[in-house]
Motif scaffolding. Sequence first.
Motif, PDB file in Angstrom:
ATOM      1  N   GLN A  76      19.433  60.123  62.965  1.00 19.79           N
ATOM      2  CA  GLN A  76      20.106  61.254  61.773  1.00 19.79           C
ATOM      3  C   GLN A  76      20.472  61.043  60.232  1.00 19.79           C
ATOM      4  N   THR A  77      20.950  60.334  60.427  1.00 22.35           N
ATOM      5  CA  THR A  77      21.046  59.785  58.365  1.00 22.35           C
ATOM      6  C   THR A  77      21.255  58.880  58.575  1.00 22.35           C
ATOM      7  N   ASP A  78      21.717  58.704  57.349  1.00 25.71           N
ATOM      8  CA  ASP A  78      20.493  56.531  56.702  1.00 25.71           C
ATOM      9  C   ASP A  78      22.190  56.419  56.446  1.00 25.71           C
ATOM     10  N   MET A  79      22.852  57.184  57.772  1.00 27.40           N
ATOM     11  CA  MET A  79      24.718  56.351  57.587  1.00 27.40           C
ATOM     12  C   MET A  79      24.702  55.086  58.414  1.00 27.40           C
ATOM     13  N   ILE A  80      24.808  53.586  57.540  1.00 25.28           N
ATOM     14  CA  ILE A  80      25.483  52.463  58.704  1.00 25.28           C
ATOM     15  C   ILE A  80      26.242  51.818  58.355  1.00 25.28           C
ATOM     16  N   ARG A  81      26.937  51.379  59.665  1.00 25.12           N
ATOM     17  CA  ARG A  81      28.736  50.988  59.363  1.00 25.12           C
ATOM     18  C   ARG A  81      28.916  49.367  59.933  1.00 25.12           C
ATOM     19  N   GLN A  82      29.261  49.106  59.262  1.00 26.96           N
ATOM     20  CA  GLN A  82      29.632  47.198  59.930  1.00 26.96           C
ATOM     21  C   GLN A  82      31.313  47.348  60.920  1.00 26.96           C
ATOM     22  N   LEU A  83      30.939  47.241  62.007  1.00 24.48           N
ATOM     23  CA  LEU A  83      31.696  46.813  62.891  1.00 24.48           C
ATOM     24  C   LEU A  83      33.069  45.987  63.116  1.00 24.48           C
ATOM     25  N   THR A  84      32.194  44.453  62.932  1.00 22.79           N
ATOM     26  CA  THR A  84      33.022  43.768  63.131  1.00 22.79           C
ATOM     27  C   THR A  84      32.919  42.829  61.381  1.00 22.79           C
ATOM     28  N   ALA A  85      33.455  41.885  61.244  1.00 25.50           N
ATOM     29  CA  ALA A  85      33.602  41.047  60.090  1.00 25.50           C
ATOM     30  C   ALA A  85      33.368  40.082  60.618  1.00 25.50           C
ATOM     31  N   SER A  86      33.126  38.744  61.105  1.00 27.74           N
ATOM     32  CA  SER A  86      32.685  37.728  61.249  1.00 27.74           C
ATOM     33  C   SER A  86      32.835  37.294  62.077  1.00 27.74           C
ATOM     34  N   GLY A  87      31.928  35.752  62.616  1.00 28.28           N
ATOM     35  CA  GLY A  87      31.689  35.650  63.892  1.00 28.28           C
ATOM     36  C   GLY A  87      30.549  35.776  65.178  1.00 28.28           C
ATOM     37  N   LYS A  88      30.419  35.345  65.698  1.00 30.89           N
ATOM     38  CA  LYS A  88      29.163  35.946  66.462  1.00 30.89           C
ATOM     39  C   LYS A  88      29.898  36.374  67.697  1.00 30.89           C
ATOM     40  N   ASN A  89      29.038  38.036  67.350  1.00 38.14           N
ATOM     41  CA  ASN A  89      29.608  39.508  67.744  1.00 38.14           C
ATOM     42  C   ASN A  89      27.907  39.265  68.574  1.00 38.14           C
ATOM     43  N   MET A  90      28.124  39.507  69.790  1.00 41.03           N
ATOM     44  CA  MET A  90      27.029  39.813  70.774  1.00 41.03           C
ATOM     45  C   MET A  90      27.338  41.344  71.556  1.00 41.03           C
ATOM     46  N   PHE A  91      25.860  41.237  72.534  1.00 41.39           N
ATOM     47  CA  PHE A  91      25.974  41.620  73.546  1.00 41.39           C
ATOM     48  C   PHE A  91      26.456  43.174  73.383  1.00 41.39           C
ATOM     49  N   PRO A  92      26.633  44.173  72.387  1.00 40.75           N
ATOM     50  CA  PRO A  92      27.646  45.510  72.167  1.00 40.75           C
ATOM     51  C   PRO A  92      26.607  46.394  73.451  1.00 40.75           C
ATOM     52  N   ARG A  93      28.156  47.163  73.538  1.00 40.48           N
ATOM     53  CA  ARG A  93      27.560  48.208  74.965  1.00 40.48           C
ATOM     54  C   ARG A  93      28.494  49.520  74.513  1.00 40.48           C
ATOM     55  N   PHE A  94      28.011  50.819  74.483  1.00 46.20           N
ATOM     56  CA  PHE A  94      29.018  51.885  74.589  1.00 46.20           C
ATOM     57  C   PHE A  94      28.939  52.247  75.254  1.00 46.20           C
ATOM     58  N   SER A  95      30.302  52.762  75.369  1.00 43.90           N
ATOM     59  CA  SER A  95      30.919  53.489  76.151  1.00 43.90           C
ATOM     60  C   SER A  95      30.412  54.509  76.844  1.00 43.90           C
ATOM     61  N   SER A  96      30.469  54.967  77.888  1.00 44.05           N
ATOM     62  CA  SER A  96      30.173  56.833  78.507  1.00 44.05           C
ATOM     63  C   SER A  96      29.915  57.471  77.587  1.00 44.05           C
TER      64      SER A  96
END
Length: 415
Positions: free
Chosen positions: A353-373
Motif C-alpha cells: 500500500q505504500t513505498d515502505m521498504i525495511r531491511q530486517l537482517t544485516a549480514s550473512g545468508k538469511n533465507m526462508f522468511p515466514r510470517f507468524s499468524s
Amino acid sequence: MKKLLLILAFCSSIFAADATMSIVNEGVNLPKIVVQDASNLANSEFGNKFFKLMVGDLKVGATFEVSDEYLQSSYDADASSNSGSSGAALIVRYAVSDKSSPMSLKAKVLEANSGRVMYEKSFTLSNAEKYPFLAHMAVSEIVKQLGYSNVDWMKEMILLSRYTSTRESEIMVADYTLTYQQVVLRGGLNIFPKWASAAQNEFYYTYYVNKNTPAIYKFNLSNGSKSKIFTGHGMTIASDVSADGRKLLITNAPKDQPDIYLYDIASGSAKQITDYAGIDVNGNFIDGDSRVAFVSDRLGYPNVFATSINGGNVQQLVYHGKNNNSISTNGNYVTYSSRDGGGGFNIYLISTQTDMIRQLTASGKNMFPRFSSDGGSIMFIKQDGSGSSVGIIRVNENKSFQFPLRVGKIQSVDW
C-alpha cells in the motif's frame, strides 16, 4: 539461471545444533526480570532445559531484560527469597512437574519491591513429549496479562520437510525453538508442507507418485490419514491457503514452465493466474486475498511481482537487488530474501500500500522468511559457515533472536 531460481526460491541445505538462544539486537530500557525455579524435580537435566525455555521465551517476548542467572525458590516464598543480584523489577516464578504425561505447570509474576502477585495461573499438557509448549503457553499468557505485545504464536507449531536420503524425505512438526520435534510423515519424497488452516490439524504437501508424477496431498494430524487432492506436472506445490481455507495457490508446470494456479478445494477446479514463458513460482495471497504476490524471472533474475487473483496485468513490487526470492505474506505486507552485493542474503519487508521498504537482517545468508499468524514476527533460516539457525524477528520491537539447528538437511518450512 532457472535451476538457480528454483533452488533459491524453495530449497536450502541446513544443518543444526540445540535450541539455545543468542540475542542479535539488544534492546534498552526494558523491565528487568529474574526467573525463579520452584520445581521439585528428580531430573536436574530436564529442570535446566525447562528453565532455559522459560528464560528464552521471555527474551523473545522482546519486552523484558531477562537475567540468565539460575535462581531457585519455594513457590509460596515472599519476593525477597533469592532474587539474585540483578536489581529486578519483576520476578517470574514457576513450578513444573516431572516429565511424565500429563504434565502441569504453575506460574506467577511478582513485583520485586512490594511482593504483590501481578498474575498467576496453572497450565496442563496431556503429552509430556510436548513439554516446550507448556513453557510457551505460560509465557505467552504472562506477556499478554502484563499488557505487552501478543506472542501467542509461541504456542503454534512449525512444519519442516527434511531430506533423509536420495529421493527420500520426511515431514515433521516442531515448536518454534525446535526443542520438540516429531516426524509425522515418512516414506518417499514428501516436500513443501503447508498448513491447511490456523487450527494446525491438517497440512498440504507434495508427494512424487512412482517417483515421476507430483501430486498434492492433505494430511490429517489427528488420525494420520491422507488424501490426494491434485495431480500435477513438473514442479507442483501448494504455496498458500486463502484466509477462509477454501482456495489454494498452486505452482504447476503442465507445459514444462511453472505458472501460478488458483485451486478451488470444493469443486476441484484450477484456474490459471499467470501465463509466462519462464518461471512463476511461490504464489502468496495479499491484500485481503484479492491479489497474488509471486516470484518470477521476468527481468532475467528472480524478483517479486503481483497480479490480480483473476490474472491480467503484472506489477513489479521490488526495485532493488538482482535476486529476490522466497517470499511470505501477511495482509498488505510481503517479506522476502534478497541477495546483496557481498554474496549474502538479507530479509526485507515491504508494504503493498505504500513505498515502505525495511531491511530486517544485516549480514550473512538469511533465507526462508515466514510470517507468524499475527504478522508481528518473522521466522527465517540463517546459514553461518557450516552451521545454521532459526531466526525470529520481532518486527515492531526491532529485535532478532537465533536458535541453532540440529534437524538435518531442511527442504522447506512453514509457520
